[in-house]
Design an enzyme around this catalytic site. Structure first.
Site, PDB file in Angstrom:
ATOM      1  N   GLY A 133      26.401   5.908 -38.534  1.00  0.00           N
ATOM      2  CA  GLY A 133      26.564   5.474 -37.154  1.00  0.00           C
ATOM      3  C   GLY A 133      25.367   5.747 -36.267  1.00  0.00           C
ATOM      4  O   GLY A 133      25.523   6.006 -35.078  1.00  0.00           O
ATOM      5  N   ASN A 136      23.261   3.529 -35.318  1.00  0.00           N
ATOM      6  CA  ASN A 136      23.266   2.426 -34.349  1.00  0.00           C
ATOM      7  C   ASN A 136      24.368   2.622 -33.310  1.00  0.00           C
ATOM      8  O   ASN A 136      24.157   2.370 -32.125  1.00  0.00           O
ATOM      9  CB  ASN A 136      23.447   1.084 -35.061  1.00  0.00           C
ATOM     10  N   LEU A 150      31.549  -2.201 -43.423  1.00  0.00           N
ATOM     11  CA  LEU A 150      31.346  -2.893 -44.700  1.00  0.00           C
ATOM     12  C   LEU A 150      32.541  -3.684 -45.211  1.00  0.00           C
ATOM     13  O   LEU A 150      32.446  -4.351 -46.232  1.00  0.00           O
ATOM     14  CB  LEU A 150      30.875  -1.884 -45.761  1.00  0.00           C
ATOM     15  N   ILE A 203      35.843  -9.106 -42.537  1.00  0.00           N
ATOM     16  CA  ILE A 203      36.731  -9.201 -41.371  1.00  0.00           C
ATOM     17  C   ILE A 203      37.809 -10.266 -41.621  1.00  0.00           C
ATOM     18  O   ILE A 203      37.486 -11.412 -41.934  1.00  0.00           O
ATOM     19  CB  ILE A 203      35.911  -9.552 -40.106  1.00  0.00           C
ATOM     20  N   ASN A 209      27.712  -8.784 -35.497  1.00  0.00           N
ATOM     21  CA  ASN A 209      27.339  -7.869 -36.586  1.00  0.00           C
ATOM     22  C   ASN A 209      25.822  -7.740 -36.611  1.00  0.00           C
ATOM     23  O   ASN A 209      25.113  -8.665 -36.218  1.00  0.00           O
ATOM     24  CB  ASN A 209      27.813  -8.462 -37.925  1.00  0.00           C
ATOM     25  N   HIS A 226      22.698  -7.144 -39.326  1.00  0.00           N
ATOM     26  CA  HIS A 226      22.395  -7.162 -40.764  1.00  0.00           C
ATOM     27  C   HIS A 226      20.927  -6.770 -40.951  1.00  0.00           C
ATOM     28  O   HIS A 226      20.059  -7.262 -40.229  1.00  0.00           O
ATOM     29  CB  HIS A 226      22.658  -8.554 -41.332  1.00  0.00           C
ATOM     30  N   ASP A 264      28.180 -12.358 -43.357  1.00  0.00           N
ATOM     31  CA  ASP A 264      26.815 -12.671 -42.894  1.00  0.00           C
ATOM     32  C   ASP A 264      26.540 -14.146 -42.630  1.00  0.00           C
ATOM     33  O   ASP A 264      25.396 -14.592 -42.742  1.00  0.00           O
ATOM     34  CB  ASP A 264      25.769 -12.146 -43.909  1.00  0.00           C
TER      35      ASP A 264
HETATM   36  C1  GAR Z   1      22.400  -0.662 -40.615  1.00  0.00           C
HETATM   37  O1  GAR Z   1      21.103  -0.745 -41.130  1.00  0.00           O
HETATM   38  C2  GAR Z   1      23.049  -2.028 -40.646  1.00  0.00           C
HETATM   39  O2  GAR Z   1      22.146  -3.090 -40.461  1.00  0.00           O
HETATM   40  C3  GAR Z   1      23.616  -2.047 -42.042  1.00  0.00           C
HETATM   41  O3  GAR Z   1      24.125  -0.757 -42.225  1.00  0.00           O
HETATM   42  C4  GAR Z   1      23.293   0.171 -41.530  1.00  0.00           C
HETATM   43  C5  GAR Z   1      24.168   1.162 -40.773  1.00  0.00           C
HETATM   44  O4  GAR Z   1      23.396   2.222 -40.324  1.00  0.00           O
HETATM   45  N1  GAR Z   1      24.620  -3.049 -42.176  1.00  0.00           N
HETATM   46  C6  GAR Z   1      24.749  -3.788 -43.278  1.00  0.00           C
HETATM   47  O5  GAR Z   1      24.058  -3.633 -44.267  1.00  0.00           O
HETATM   48  C7  GAR Z   1      25.850  -4.847 -43.218  1.00  0.00           C
HETATM   49  N2  GAR Z   1      25.745  -5.771 -44.301  1.00  0.00           N
HETATM   50  P1  GAR Z   1      23.957   3.283 -39.271  1.00  0.00           P
HETATM   51  O6  GAR Z   1      25.300   3.765 -39.810  1.00  0.00           O
HETATM   52  O7  GAR Z   1      22.944   4.378 -39.253  1.00  0.00           O
HETATM   53  O8  GAR Z   1      24.096   2.580 -37.955  1.00  0.00           O
END
Ligand code: GAR
Length: 187
Positions: A12, A14, A85, A88, A102, A104, A145
């Site tokens: 988390g 982000n 992951l 949805i 989302n 990606h 995606d």
């Molecule tokens: C992020 O890099 C996001 O783009 C990716 O998971 C990571 C989560 O990081 N999402 C995917 O790959 C979706 N297909 P975080 O938990 O540090 O925010």
């Protein structure tokens, strides 16, 4: 007030950036953190910021629409998937048309789809010797995606960039842009 729910499965980082970005915002509020993993670090972050949390059970998520009631109880207007992951389900897409996005960690339509998340994506980019990669922020539909693209940012790669280094560059781009793109969308 626009109330955001962030869905996240893992660390988390982000989610944290988004929470901090909107902490003092007069019209946008991170109102709920939703995770499919009870041990996800994002739930610890939520607790630190006094944000309510919800942990999803797979069966309920796919076989009932209970989540809609829970989101309604928190008056959620907008959903942000930040490292979430699970695919949805249709009822959620239908309920949040153009109100669910989302992020990606690649330049879609390349390197997307089932199983393409996190380090798997960076590994594939590395193996293909791509000269660049980037991030994509897009609306969510019922396929992994594939929703309409809202924003992309790119960065150059050198042959020396290994998957962990690519991951670092991507994380930097995500932290730089994600919250700002959300703010612009909700303006
Ligand atoms: C992020 O890099 C996001 O783009 C990716 O998971 C990571 C989560 O990081 N999402 C995917 O790959 C979706 N297909 P975080 O938990 O540090 O925010």
């Amino acid at each position: 007030m626009t109330n955001i729910a962030i869905f996240a499965s893992g660390t988390g980082s982000n989610a944290l950036k988004i929470i901090q970005h909107f902490e003092q915002h007069p019209q946008i509020n991170v109102r709920l953190i939703v995770s499919n993993k009870a041990e996800a670090y994002v739930l610890t972050t939520a607790a630190k910021y006094d944000i309510p949390t919800l942990v999803l059970q797979r069966k309920n998520f796919y076989q009932s629409e209970q989540l809609l009631t829970d989101l309604q109880a928190h008056q959620i207007d907008f959903i942000v998937l930040a490292g979430f992951l699970w695919l949805i389900p249709a009822y959620l897409v239908k309920h949040f048309p153009k109100r669910m996005i989302n992020i990606h960690p690649a330049l879609l339509p390349k390197y997307g789809g089932k199983g393409m998340y996190g380090m798997h994506v960076h590994q594939a980019v590395y193996q293909a010797k791509e000269p660049e990669t980037g991030i994509t922020i897009h609306y969510v539909n019922e396929q992994y995606d594939e929703g309409n693209i809202i924003f992309q940012a790119r960065c150059a790669l050198t042959p020396q960039d290994t998957p962990p280094e690519i991951a670092k560059k991507i994380q930097q781009l995500e932290h730089q842009h994600f919250a700002k793109v959300i703010e612009d969308l909700l303006d």
